[in-house]
Structures are given as structure tokens and as C-alpha cells.
Design a protein around this motif. Structure first.
Motif, PDB file in Angstrom:
ATOM      1  N   MET A  43     -89.771  75.257  31.316  1.00  0.00           N
ATOM      2  CA  MET A  43     -90.205  74.815  32.633  1.00  0.00           C
ATOM      3  C   MET A  43     -89.950  73.321  32.830  1.00  0.00           C
ATOM      4  N   LYS A  44     -90.117  72.554  31.760  1.00  0.00           N
ATOM      5  CA  LYS A  44     -89.930  71.111  31.853  1.00  0.00           C
ATOM      6  C   LYS A  44     -88.512  70.788  32.315  1.00  0.00           C
ATOM      7  N   ASN A  45     -88.425  69.810  33.197  1.00  0.00           N
ATOM      8  CA  ASN A  45     -87.153  69.291  33.702  1.00  0.00           C
ATOM      9  C   ASN A  45     -86.399  70.277  34.592  1.00  0.00           C
ATOM     10  N   GLN A  46     -86.984  71.438  34.884  1.00  0.00           N
ATOM     11  CA  GLN A  46     -86.322  72.395  35.767  1.00  0.00           C
ATOM     12  C   GLN A  46     -86.942  72.433  37.154  1.00  0.00           C
ATOM     13  N   ILE A  47     -88.253  72.234  37.223  1.00  0.00           N
ATOM     14  CA  ILE A  47     -88.971  72.425  38.475  1.00  0.00           C
ATOM     15  C   ILE A  47     -88.749  71.262  39.428  1.00  0.00           C
ATOM     16  N   LYS A  48     -88.427  71.614  40.671  1.00  0.00           N
ATOM     17  CA  LYS A  48     -88.284  70.622  41.737  1.00  0.00           C
ATOM     18  C   LYS A  48     -89.285  70.849  42.870  1.00  0.00           C
ATOM     19  N   THR A  49     -89.658  72.121  43.090  1.00  0.00           N
ATOM     20  CA  THR A  49     -90.592  72.478  44.156  1.00  0.00           C
ATOM     21  C   THR A  49     -91.762  73.239  43.557  1.00  0.00           C
ATOM     22  N   ILE A  50     -92.978  72.820  43.888  1.00  0.00           N
ATOM     23  CA  ILE A  50     -94.188  73.505  43.414  1.00  0.00           C
ATOM     24  C   ILE A  50     -94.974  73.987  44.625  1.00  0.00           C
ATOM     25  N   ALA A  51     -95.196  75.288  44.695  1.00  0.00           N
ATOM     26  CA  ALA A  51     -95.980  75.888  45.778  1.00  0.00           C
ATOM     27  C   ALA A  51     -97.366  76.254  45.251  1.00  0.00           C
ATOM     28  N   PHE A  52     -98.371  75.963  46.046  1.00  0.00           N
ATOM     29  CA  PHE A  52     -99.755  76.267  45.687  1.00  0.00           C
ATOM     30  C   PHE A  52    -100.320  77.290  46.669  1.00  0.00           C
ATOM     31  N   ASP A  53    -100.941  78.324  46.121  1.00  0.00           N
ATOM     32  CA  ASP A  53    -101.769  79.196  46.939  1.00  0.00           C
ATOM     33  C   ASP A  53    -102.938  78.362  47.450  1.00  0.00           C
ATOM     34  N   ALA A  54    -103.603  78.814  48.507  1.00  0.00           N
ATOM     35  CA  ALA A  54    -104.719  78.043  49.074  1.00  0.00           C
ATOM     36  C   ALA A  54    -106.068  78.627  48.672  1.00  0.00           C
ATOM     37  N   ASP A  55    -106.389  79.834  49.180  1.00  0.00           N
ATOM     38  CA  ASP A  55    -107.708  80.418  48.948  1.00  0.00           C
ATOM     39  C   ASP A  55    -107.923  80.724  47.474  1.00  0.00           C
ATOM     40  N   ASP A  56    -108.988  80.159  46.919  1.00  0.00           N
ATOM     41  CA  ASP A  56    -109.398  80.352  45.526  1.00  0.00           C
ATOM     42  C   ASP A  56    -108.425  79.724  44.527  1.00  0.00           C
ATOM     43  N   THR A  57    -107.503  78.893  45.046  1.00  0.00           N
ATOM     44  CA  THR A  57    -106.675  78.050  44.191  1.00  0.00           C
ATOM     45  C   THR A  57    -106.918  76.590  44.536  1.00  0.00           C
ATOM     46  N   LEU A  58    -106.887  76.274  45.833  1.00  0.00           N
ATOM     47  CA  LEU A  58    -107.223  74.927  46.284  1.00  0.00           C
ATOM     48  C   LEU A  58    -108.709  74.814  46.617  1.00  0.00           C
ATOM     49  N   TRP A  59    -109.250  75.839  47.265  1.00  0.00           N
ATOM     50  CA  TRP A  59    -110.647  75.808  47.690  1.00  0.00           C
ATOM     51  C   TRP A  59    -111.272  77.198  47.566  1.00  0.00           C
ATOM     52  N   GLU A  60    -112.608  77.235  47.611  1.00  0.00           N
ATOM     53  CA  GLU A  60    -113.351  78.486  47.482  1.00  0.00           C
ATOM     54  C   GLU A  60    -113.158  79.354  48.722  1.00  0.00           C
ATOM     55  N   ASN A  61    -113.048  80.659  48.502  1.00  0.00           N
ATOM     56  CA  ASN A  61    -112.893  81.583  49.624  1.00  0.00           C
ATOM     57  C   ASN A  61    -113.547  82.927  49.351  1.00  0.00           C
ATOM     58  N   GLU A  62    -113.154  83.588  48.279  1.00  0.00           N
ATOM     59  CA  GLU A  62    -113.620  84.955  48.032  1.00  0.00           C
ATOM     60  C   GLU A  62    -115.142  85.074  47.967  1.00  0.00           C
ATOM     61  N   PRO A  63    -115.883  84.116  47.379  1.00  0.00           N
ATOM     62  CA  PRO A  63    -117.349  84.262  47.383  1.00  0.00           C
ATOM     63  C   PRO A  63    -117.935  84.383  48.783  1.00  0.00           C
ATOM     64  N   TYR A  64    -117.312  83.728  49.772  1.00  0.00           N
ATOM     65  CA  TYR A  64    -117.794  83.845  51.145  1.00  0.00           C
ATOM     66  C   TYR A  64    -117.635  85.269  51.662  1.00  0.00           C
ATOM     67  N   PHE A  65    -116.508  85.902  51.332  1.00  0.00           N
ATOM     68  CA  PHE A  65    -116.295  87.282  51.768  1.00  0.00           C
ATOM     69  C   PHE A  65    -117.264  88.233  51.064  1.00  0.00           C
ATOM     70  N   ARG A  66    -117.541  87.978  49.804  1.00  0.00           N
ATOM     71  CA  ARG A  66    -118.507  88.831  49.088  1.00  0.00           C
ATOM     72  C   ARG A  66    -119.881  88.739  49.746  1.00  0.00           C
ATOM     73  N   GLU A  67    -120.273  87.525  50.105  1.00  0.00           N
ATOM     74  CA  GLU A  67    -121.554  87.346  50.798  1.00  0.00           C
ATOM     75  C   GLU A  67    -121.556  88.091  52.136  1.00  0.00           C
ATOM     76  N   ALA A  68    -120.416  88.007  52.851  1.00  0.00           N
ATOM     77  CA  ALA A  68    -120.317  88.672  54.157  1.00  0.00           C
ATOM     78  C   ALA A  68    -120.396  90.187  54.003  1.00  0.00           C
ATOM     79  N   GLU A  69    -119.753  90.732  52.977  1.00  0.00           N
ATOM     80  CA  GLU A  69    -119.811  92.177  52.730  1.00  0.00           C
ATOM     81  C   GLU A  69    -121.245  92.639  52.518  1.00  0.00           C
ATOM     82  N   LEU A  70    -122.001  91.886  51.729  1.00  0.00           N
ATOM     83  CA  LEU A  70    -123.389  92.267  51.458  1.00  0.00           C
ATOM     84  C   LEU A  70    -124.247  92.115  52.708  1.00  0.00           C
ATOM     85  N   GLU A  71    -123.981  91.078  53.496  1.00  0.00           N
ATOM     86  CA  GLU A  71    -124.719  90.912  54.749  1.00  0.00           C
ATOM     87  C   GLU A  71    -124.420  92.072  55.691  1.00  0.00           C
TER      88      GLU A  71
END
Length: 228
Positions: free
Chosen positions: A1-29
């Protein structure tokens, strides 16, 4: 991987910030709106409706709200009281106003990588909601490009890679979901790093081991830095 990567893509939900716990709470509500039914049965019915409608609604809170309404109709014999509909929309509206809580080490990692690599946010979900979360997060300044994808199949990643004028061997995806962030990218022989989150939507779970030379799993986001 070293010296090969030029572009790095990041997922957002539950990678950058919390998301799934909110949906779990909503399901129970939502399940508590049907006190005469077991909560697990209500949540299972809701999930089945979500899977049935996924190709039509896509991913995100608005589709989730519609699925709650349809589930309520099924569980109520199509005779849904107006106050129940109002309560369902209230659950959805609260989801749309949840705070954006960055996961540990995210901003420090982006700061370190910014300027050294072309950084991209590549996520699924509702466009307006993801734009809202990105703005509230304060992370937009680190990203060269924002892509809100209808799905994350190999063809969607190939389209993104082509748009970025990148080659798979120079592309790295970082995310928490093996099903959406890892396997489709590996299918293109690009690179993928898994950063597991403590809660995963059942639709995104992939428990089989992954054996691929371009795959790495780390326990925290800052551990990707020594790999690059």
C-alpha cells in the motif's frame, strides 16, 4: 500500500461520525408505539419492509420514515390512526436533527493526510441529510470531493474512480462496513481498510473472513497513518 495510494475515500456514517446508534434508538421508539406486540417482532417487521423497499427508496432517514408508516399499516390492519402517523414523523424528524458526533481520532487523521493525498468522502444516504451532517461536522475543508452514492456496488466505485481520473491501484477506501466499503472495492483490486464500529446495521453485516492482499483491518482510524 505504501507509495501507491494517491486518493483516499472515507465512508461517512459510523466512520467519520456516529449514525447507527440513532437508528437503533429510533427502531425501539417505533416498537414502543405497539405495546401489545413484542418489540423484536415489530423491529423484524420494520426491517423486512426496509429490505422490500430498498431499491425504491434507497438509504437514508426519509426512506426509513416511509417504511415505518408502511409497517404501522401492516401491524394495524391498514387502519392507522392519525396520531400514530404523527408519532412516526416525530421519530423521523428527531433523527434528522441528531447532533453530529465525530468518532475518536477522525479530525486528527484527516489533518495529517490533508495535502498529502486527495481526500474524498464517499457515502450512501439521503443527499440533504448527508450535506447537513458534513456541514455540522466541520470536516468539509479536508475533502477534495463529496460523493453521495445511491448504493455501493463495484460499478458505483468504478464510476467514482473514473470521475476522479484515478486508477484502482491508487485508490483506497476506508470504512466500517465490509459489505459496502470493503468487498466492492476489493472486487476492483483497489485497496480497502476496515475500521469496525461497535454497532452495525444487520443489512451491512458480513461475517465471513476476507483474504485479499489489498485488505487491512485496524481498530482505530489513526492506525491507518503508519500503513501509508
Amino acid at each position: 500500500m505504501k507509495n501507491q495510494i494517491k486518493t483516499i475515500a472515507f465512508d461517512a456514517d459510523d466512520t467519520l461520525w456516529e449514525n447507527e446508534p440513532y437508528f437503533r434508538e429510533a427502531e425501539l421508539e417505533f416498537a414502543r408505539l405497539f405495546p401489545n406486540l413484542p418489540q423484536d417482532d415489530v423491529v423484524k417487521n420494520l426491517f423486512d419492509i426496509e429490505m422490500k423497499n430498498l431499491k425504491m427508496y434507497g438509504y437514508g432517514i426519509k426512506g426509513f420514515m416511509l417504511c415505518m408508516v408502511e409497517t404501522a399499516a401492516n401491524l394495524s390492519g391498514d387502519n392507522v390512526a392519525s396520531n400514530l402517523i404523527n408519532q412516526i414523523f416525530e421519530i423521523g424528524h428527531k433523527l434528522l436533527q441528531k447532533p453530529v458526533i465525530l468518532l475518536d481520532g477522525i479530525e486528527e487523521t484527516l489533518q495529517h493526510l490533508h495535502g498529502k493525498y486527495r481526500l474524498v468522502m464517499a457515502t450512501k444516504g439521503d443527499l440533504l441529510d448527508q450535506e447537513r451532517k458534513l456541514e455540522k461536522s466541520g470536516l468539509a475543508k479536508y475533502f477534495h470531493h463529496i460523493e453521495v452514492m445511491s448504493d455501493k456496488q463495484p460499478r458505483h466505485y468504478q464510476k467514482l474512480i473514473n470521475h476522479l481520473d484515478c486508477k484502482p491501484e491508487h485508490f483506497l477506501m476506508v470504512g466500517n462496513s465490509r459489505k459496502s466499503d470493503i468487498l466492492p472495492v476489493l472486487a476492483l483490486n483497489a485497496f480497502a481498510i476496515e475500521v469496525p464500529f461497535h454497532t452495525t446495521w444487520i443489512h451491512e453485516i458480513h461475517e465471513a473472513p476476507i483474504e485479499h492482499p489489498n485488505f487491512v483491518s485496524v481498530s482505530s482510524i489513526d492506525q491507518i497513518i503508519p500503513l501509508l
